[in-house]
Motif scaffolding. Sequence first.
Motif, PDB file in Angstrom:
ATOM      1  N   ASP A 110     -13.478  31.586-185.615  1.00  0.00           N
ATOM      2  CA  ASP A 110     -14.882  31.191-186.022  1.00  0.00           C
ATOM      3  C   ASP A 110     -14.900  29.502-186.292  1.00  0.00           C
ATOM      4  O   ASP A 110     -13.569  28.989-186.505  1.00  0.00           O
ATOM      5  CB  ASP A 110     -15.275  31.541-187.469  1.00  0.00           C
ATOM      6  N   VAL A 111     -15.884  29.084-185.668  1.00  0.00           N
ATOM      7  CA  VAL A 111     -15.957  27.279-185.856  1.00  0.00           C
ATOM      8  C   VAL A 111     -17.088  27.029-186.558  1.00  0.00           C
ATOM      9  O   VAL A 111     -18.385  27.525-186.353  1.00  0.00           O
ATOM     10  CB  VAL A 111     -16.022  26.798-184.368  1.00  0.00           C
ATOM     11  N   ASP A 112     -16.988  26.428-187.863  1.00  0.00           N
ATOM     12  CA  ASP A 112     -18.277  26.198-188.663  1.00  0.00           C
ATOM     13  C   ASP A 112     -19.144  24.927-188.163  1.00  0.00           C
ATOM     14  O   ASP A 112     -18.393  23.835-188.475  1.00  0.00           O
ATOM     15  CB  ASP A 112     -17.917  26.076-189.866  1.00  0.00           C
TER      16      ASP A 112
ATOM     17  N   ARG B 261     -10.335  37.009-185.107  1.00  0.00           N
ATOM     18  CA  ARG B 261     -11.464  36.337-185.525  1.00  0.00           C
ATOM     19  C   ARG B 261     -11.256  34.863-185.062  1.00  0.00           C
ATOM     20  O   ARG B 261     -10.064  34.409-185.213  1.00  0.00           O
ATOM     21  CB  ARG B 261     -11.415  36.623-186.992  1.00  0.00           C
TER      22      ARG B 261
ATOM     23  N   ALA C 221     -11.459  28.771-187.905  1.00  0.00           N
ATOM     24  CA  ALA C 221     -10.528  29.810-188.849  1.00  0.00           C
ATOM     25  C   ALA C 221     -10.267  31.081-187.590  1.00  0.00           C
ATOM     26  O   ALA C 221     -11.325  31.664-187.188  1.00  0.00           O
ATOM     27  CB  ALA C 221     -11.376  30.386-189.846  1.00  0.00           C
ATOM     28  N   ILE C 222      -8.956  30.973-187.323  1.00  0.00           N
ATOM     29  CA  ILE C 222      -8.532  32.028-186.523  1.00  0.00           C
ATOM     30  C   ILE C 222      -7.584  33.340-187.108  1.00  0.00           C
ATOM     31  O   ILE C 222      -6.672  32.956-188.112  1.00  0.00           O
ATOM     32  CB  ILE C 222      -7.690  31.356-185.453  1.00  0.00           C
TER      33      ILE C 222
ATOM     34  N   ARG D 289     -18.483  23.984-202.557  1.00  0.00           N
ATOM     35  CA  ARG D 289     -19.369  24.692-201.539  1.00  0.00           C
ATOM     36  C   ARG D 289     -18.887  25.905-201.063  1.00  0.00           C
ATOM     37  O   ARG D 289     -17.845  25.560-200.542  1.00  0.00           O
ATOM     38  CB  ARG D 289     -20.111  23.538-200.550  1.00  0.00           C
TER      39      ARG D 289
ATOM     40  N   PRO E  43      -8.888  27.198-199.603  1.00  0.00           N
ATOM     41  CA  PRO E  43      -8.715  25.861-200.530  1.00  0.00           C
ATOM     42  C   PRO E  43     -10.061  25.436-200.665  1.00  0.00           C
ATOM     43  O   PRO E  43     -11.024  25.491-199.897  1.00  0.00           O
ATOM     44  CB  PRO E  43      -8.031  24.936-199.627  1.00  0.00           C
TER      45      PRO E  43
ATOM     46  N   GLU F 227      -6.430  24.820-185.385  1.00  0.00           N
ATOM     47  CA  GLU F 227      -6.596  24.948-186.815  1.00  0.00           C
ATOM     48  C   GLU F 227      -5.719  24.172-187.432  1.00  0.00           C
ATOM     49  O   GLU F 227      -6.344  23.463-188.487  1.00  0.00           O
ATOM     50  CB  GLU F 227      -6.194  26.375-187.154  1.00  0.00           C
TER      51      GLU F 227
ATOM     52  N   VAL G 100     -22.286  29.022-188.052  1.00  0.00           N
ATOM     53  CA  VAL G 100     -20.993  29.297-188.098  1.00  0.00           C
ATOM     54  C   VAL G 100     -20.828  29.842-186.432  1.00  0.00           C
ATOM     55  O   VAL G 100     -21.365  31.225-186.461  1.00  0.00           O
ATOM     56  CB  VAL G 100     -20.445  30.221-188.934  1.00  0.00           C
TER      57      VAL G 100
ATOM     58  N   ALA H 139     -21.728  23.474-188.513  1.00  0.00           N
ATOM     59  CA  ALA H 139     -22.352  22.786-189.878  1.00  0.00           C
ATOM     60  C   ALA H 139     -21.463  21.762-190.357  1.00  0.00           C
ATOM     61  O   ALA H 139     -21.646  20.560-190.502  1.00  0.00           O
ATOM     62  CB  ALA H 139     -23.211  23.386-190.691  1.00  0.00           C
ATOM     63  N   LYS H 140     -20.353  22.231-190.358  1.00  0.00           N
ATOM     64  CA  LYS H 140     -19.075  21.280-191.288  1.00  0.00           C
ATOM     65  C   LYS H 140     -18.400  20.455-190.230  1.00  0.00           C
ATOM     66  O   LYS H 140     -18.002  19.470-190.977  1.00  0.00           O
ATOM     67  CB  LYS H 140     -18.163  22.126-192.147  1.00  0.00           C
TER      68      LYS H 140
ATOM     69  N   GLU I 295     -10.509  22.020-191.979  1.00  0.00           N
ATOM     70  CA  GLU I 295     -10.554  23.285-192.024  1.00  0.00           C
ATOM     71  C   GLU I 295     -11.896  23.930-191.541  1.00  0.00           C
ATOM     72  O   GLU I 295     -12.397  24.633-192.188  1.00  0.00           O
ATOM     73  CB  GLU I 295      -9.941  23.907-193.353  1.00  0.00           C
ATOM     74  N   VAL I 296     -12.312  23.572-190.253  1.00  0.00           N
ATOM     75  CA  VAL I 296     -13.831  23.969-189.710  1.00  0.00           C
ATOM     76  C   VAL I 296     -13.226  25.304-188.994  1.00  0.00           C
ATOM     77  O   VAL I 296     -13.971  25.930-188.784  1.00  0.00           O
ATOM     78  CB  VAL I 296     -14.175  23.020-188.940  1.00  0.00           C
TER      79      VAL I 296
ATOM     80  N   ASN J  99     -17.175  28.048-198.592  1.00  0.00           N
ATOM     81  CA  ASN J  99     -16.657  27.749-197.330  1.00  0.00           C
ATOM     82  C   ASN J  99     -16.816  28.958-196.246  1.00  0.00           C
ATOM     83  O   ASN J  99     -16.192  29.975-196.466  1.00  0.00           O
ATOM     84  CB  ASN J  99     -15.120  27.406-197.446  1.00  0.00           C
ATOM     85  N   PRO J 100     -18.194  28.795-195.614  1.00  0.00           N
ATOM     86  CA  PRO J 100     -18.197  30.051-194.748  1.00  0.00           C
ATOM     87  C   PRO J 100     -17.081  30.573-193.803  1.00  0.00           C
ATOM     88  O   PRO J 100     -17.041  31.648-193.512  1.00  0.00           O
ATOM     89  CB  PRO J 100     -19.677  29.553-193.925  1.00  0.00           C
ATOM     90  N   VAL J 101     -16.336  29.665-193.456  1.00  0.00           N
ATOM     91  CA  VAL J 101     -15.063  29.829-192.623  1.00  0.00           C
ATOM     92  C   VAL J 101     -13.848  30.422-193.444  1.00  0.00           C
ATOM     93  O   VAL J 101     -13.088  29.547-193.251  1.00  0.00           O
ATOM     94  CB  VAL J 101     -14.978  28.665-191.612  1.00  0.00           C
ATOM     95  N   GLU J 102     -13.988  31.161-194.400  1.00  0.00           N
ATOM     96  CA  GLU J 102     -12.982  31.393-195.338  1.00  0.00           C
ATOM     97  C   GLU J 102     -11.811  32.082-194.897  1.00  0.00           C
ATOM     98  O   GLU J 102     -11.841  32.807-193.695  1.00  0.00           O
ATOM     99  CB  GLU J 102     -13.278  32.178-196.412  1.00  0.00           C
ATOM    100  N   LYS J 103     -10.818  31.632-195.092  1.00  0.00           N
ATOM    101  CA  LYS J 103      -9.480  32.166-194.534  1.00  0.00           C
ATOM    102  C   LYS J 103      -9.025  33.530-195.449  1.00  0.00           C
ATOM    103  O   LYS J 103      -8.842  33.458-196.627  1.00  0.00           O
ATOM    104  CB  LYS J 103      -8.244  31.470-194.326  1.00  0.00           C
TER     105      LYS J 103
END
Lengths: 166, 387, 173, 411
Positions: free
Chosen positions: C95-97, C93, C77-78, A153, A164, C68, C133, C99-100, C74-75, A155-159
Amino acid sequence: MNFEDIVKTLKAEFGETVKEAAPGTVVADPGEIEKIALFCRDNPLLDFKALIALSGVDHPGRIEIVLHLASYGKKHFLVIKTALDRNKPEISTLENVWKTANWHERECAELLGVLFKGHSDPRKLLLPDDWLGYPLRKDYVPPTEYHGISHSRHNPVEKKRGAPPS
Amino acid sequence: MIKQELKNIDELRILREPVEGEMLVNMGPQHPSTHGVLNFLLVTDGEVMHRAVPHIGYLHRGIEKLAEQTEYAGFMPFTDRIDYLAAMAANQAYAMAVEKLAGYVVPERAEFLRVIACELNRIASHLVATGSMAMDIGAVTPFIHWIREREYINEITEELCGSRLTYNYCRIGGVSHDLPATLAGKILLWLDHFEPIIDEFDRLITHNEIFVHRLADVCAISAQNATGYGLVGPNLRASGVDWDLRRDKPYSVYDRFDFNIVLGKGFRGAVGDSYDRFVVRVLEMRESCKILRQALVALPAGEIRSKVPRVIKPPVGETYAAVEAPRGELGYYVVSDGVSSKPYRVKIRTGSFTAMSIIESLSKGVMIADLVAIIGSLDVVAPEVDR
Amino acid sequence: MQYFTNIKRSMMSVLEGMAVTFSWLFRRPYTVQWPDKIPEPLEKTLPATYRGLLEVDTRICTACLACEKACPIEVIAIEVDRNSETKERHIVRFDVDAAKCMYCGLCVEQCPTDAIHHTTLFAATTPDIGDLVLTFIKPGERALPFKPKDAPPAAIERGAITQALLDSRRGVE
Amino acid sequence: MWKLTQEFIHKFIPAFEHAWLAYIAGALVAALALLAFASLFAGLASYVERRIAGRIMSRVGPNRVGPQGLFQFVADGLKLVMKEDLVPAGADPILFRIAPYFVFAGMFGTFVVLPFGAHLVAADLDVGIFYLMAITSFVVLGIMLGGWSSNSKWSLFGGLRSAAQIISYEIPAGIALLSVAIFAGTLSTQGIINAQGGLPWDWFAFHSPFSLVAFVIYFIAALAEGNRTPFDLPEAESELVAGYCTEYSGFRFVVFFFAEWANLWIMSAISVLCFLGGWKIPFVNAPEAYSGWLWILLGFVIFSVKTLALVTVVMQLRWTLPRFRLDQMMNLCWKYLIPGAFAALLGTMTVMALFSWDSPAGIAIRFCTFLVGALVVLYYIWRIVANYRADSANYKKLTGQSMWYPPWRLP
């Protein structure tokens, strides 16, 4: 009955095919496994009536089958390990010794590709019937989709440095 | 018509050719009485079944493969998802396995907190087990009452560790939250309220004659058969085998409490029938209440987590640690290669997996309504079977 | 004789069962009729340890990336970029997803200054899953990492930031 | 109603000579009145049952549609009517569509004979009870058709189970009603009621211990015929999903739904009229007293109070008892109910032969059976209070509120 006595009775019966590894663990060679299992279950001193777990571990050169045995009467435990060759892992089934081995072996067969000779019902247990490959092997590459349904899926929080596959 | 239905799966090689007059009925994945997603292919002749072929794997998430890709500490939340009704037992077993592997010592207070959370979780799990079994037999009211009692437990665990179902309360080397001052009083208050409710439940269902006739002498499992099929927990004790990990393989601080192990004595029929399994669970709830009271009184002061490095790299080796979960022995066989911070192999042994394997051999000549009763009495939970 | 004891026993147990259920008719119902017929909003009644939606107070975040690393899936992302000449690090940035996220609380434990913490919010319904997100730093803004020796800024009521974020997503002003 | 309308027409339009037209008009009026009453009762019964079920399970029950949820059944009805009633593939189209109307006919047919007051009965057939037993067999036909024609194995199970159940339970019901007919000397429903007195110990149920057994056996058999709880095998949720009406949706399901709830009234109305002295007012025995409008109304009120009491008992049974297994249900019928019903029949006959109705011994027997009945009810009430008290102190400690919350105080 502590571990040393168990090993002594086993050695008395099977001689050198049974070697003592870590405390509480015994290594046996695959050919003898069925006789050892029957002996452990039926010998009144050992009385291992219950097979707690049969697990397969994929090591670089070999696949280890680990049997955890327990005796409800005598309240002692034993771990039997056998090593199988990794490209053609074959071992005789323990189904007629402990009935619970039936399902444990089916699961180990489909996840690690071990062939249990003489198993009464070698269908796949957990995976779909047309699943290719053995997932628990270290060199297993998970397919990206199954019958058109994709596994990954976005991953909306992509780095930035390559996300990965989640 | 029957052969066409199962064309791609080589079922028929396993099933003999269905005789004229037999019917293949799919007690399919979406059936109200299979707890979770299980599928039984019933070869029936009208109401009486000749064989029930179980199909599992609908909930196989490959947790053992996942374990090999997450760190030791990071895998703890996944253990809740193995058996969401007994999350605490799964947490404790995994924590014990890694602590034994890496040689960490758990402080006294943390052990007591784990026992308290475990026993609360056992009562909650048995509530759902007995309630849904009564619902499968047809009595709807007890289930709703038991879910209300479970709400109280959820509120207590909400305050203790933050979540109602997936506690994630253990950490390697201790526990995540301490017991708030007011919570001990609240638990004792709830226990006083709960015990008379069990008596009321007994009057409503356990001694109800229709309920007894529906369950007594239904699929009695002999002790030898139960051990052979690897049954554990209440199912094993109901067949008369005196085995409870909390007493026979003492872990944590269970050896400091006195509680007796409930055995199936053939209360209203053969030893090890469905009625025994039901009554053993109800009596075990009372035992857990006793343990809870003793644990709350003997709770020592002290810190709740020992010093553990952020990234755990245990030495080479393997351990097997097991806990008496509500559904029987829940064990982790953890193998570490000493190099990476991720476990090399984690094998999870659960109670429902073996409980599910015995159903096929029991299903000869049994009615469909009884198959529903057996699944309920064996307390099979689908995620625990498939992992 | 077994015939009559069966009848007597079943009569008695049916009567007993009926008595229990009838006595329940006079007891107080337990339902909490969320969301409209309750005295105070449910978020207030939940205990402080409740692991609800995550919230990050970027003012006291030291950008140490501990949360992180701690998160198993991996929810979080900084992104921190270093300004070449002034050697200053800015959080670009965070971000905390939601939903996941599985609300396990491992990240909150690793945070030294309790910048990321759980709130008692749980009603996170948004029209599109992408809205879940939670971007705690507006795109284009930059936040200065907090130095422990600085004076801690005024504390905000827990849940305010995430609630504002969710309301902006749902078009609630 | 039928005769009343006919006299009404003759009185107001004396010149009206087509007698058969008046006859049809009378029938139509009676049918519409009964349909209105039955559907209203079916709807309200479903609402009240869900409220009682809610309160028994310490939850609230529907309270959002209309004041305190009163219009819930209207909402359900509308929802179901608007839903698309699809016919599953491979289903037998004609039989599938007819089945619900068979069940409805079987259920609604019994309303003709049910009395509501002194003269308030659609048609006082003199084969009353015999007609009742005949009509209910229509329901079996409808359910079996429904089960077979929806082409799903689970519905087939449901249909066959209910066929076995209803047919085999008609025998004890019939024998129990037989003892009533012997006692009253007539088969017509009004006749039976007139044969019983107003005071409780004059009712047939307490005529002798055997008639009490006949009452209990009839009540259990009626439960089975209505597919109510200890016997709700045909639509056992946990085994057969919804039994014979799994594949039905939309209006056809409304008809099944209606039949099930209307059956509640029929079942308890027959029990009240045969065993608990119908619309007889306690101290008024003279037949001519039942002519004034006020007395008929009072008779109707007493009749419906008794019936509603039995309806609540049936509803409460649904949320207390688990379900029988198929063979246990048959075993109960053939080994316990039928011999019991025959014994009760013999018993009532001997008691009637030995002691006439007004002889002191007859009165004495009647009075002591009434005492037995009253004792059972008192023990039941005492158990209720004991159950309540056992938990109220703890509840107050735990939540600080008093536990007393009478069912009529709706949140």
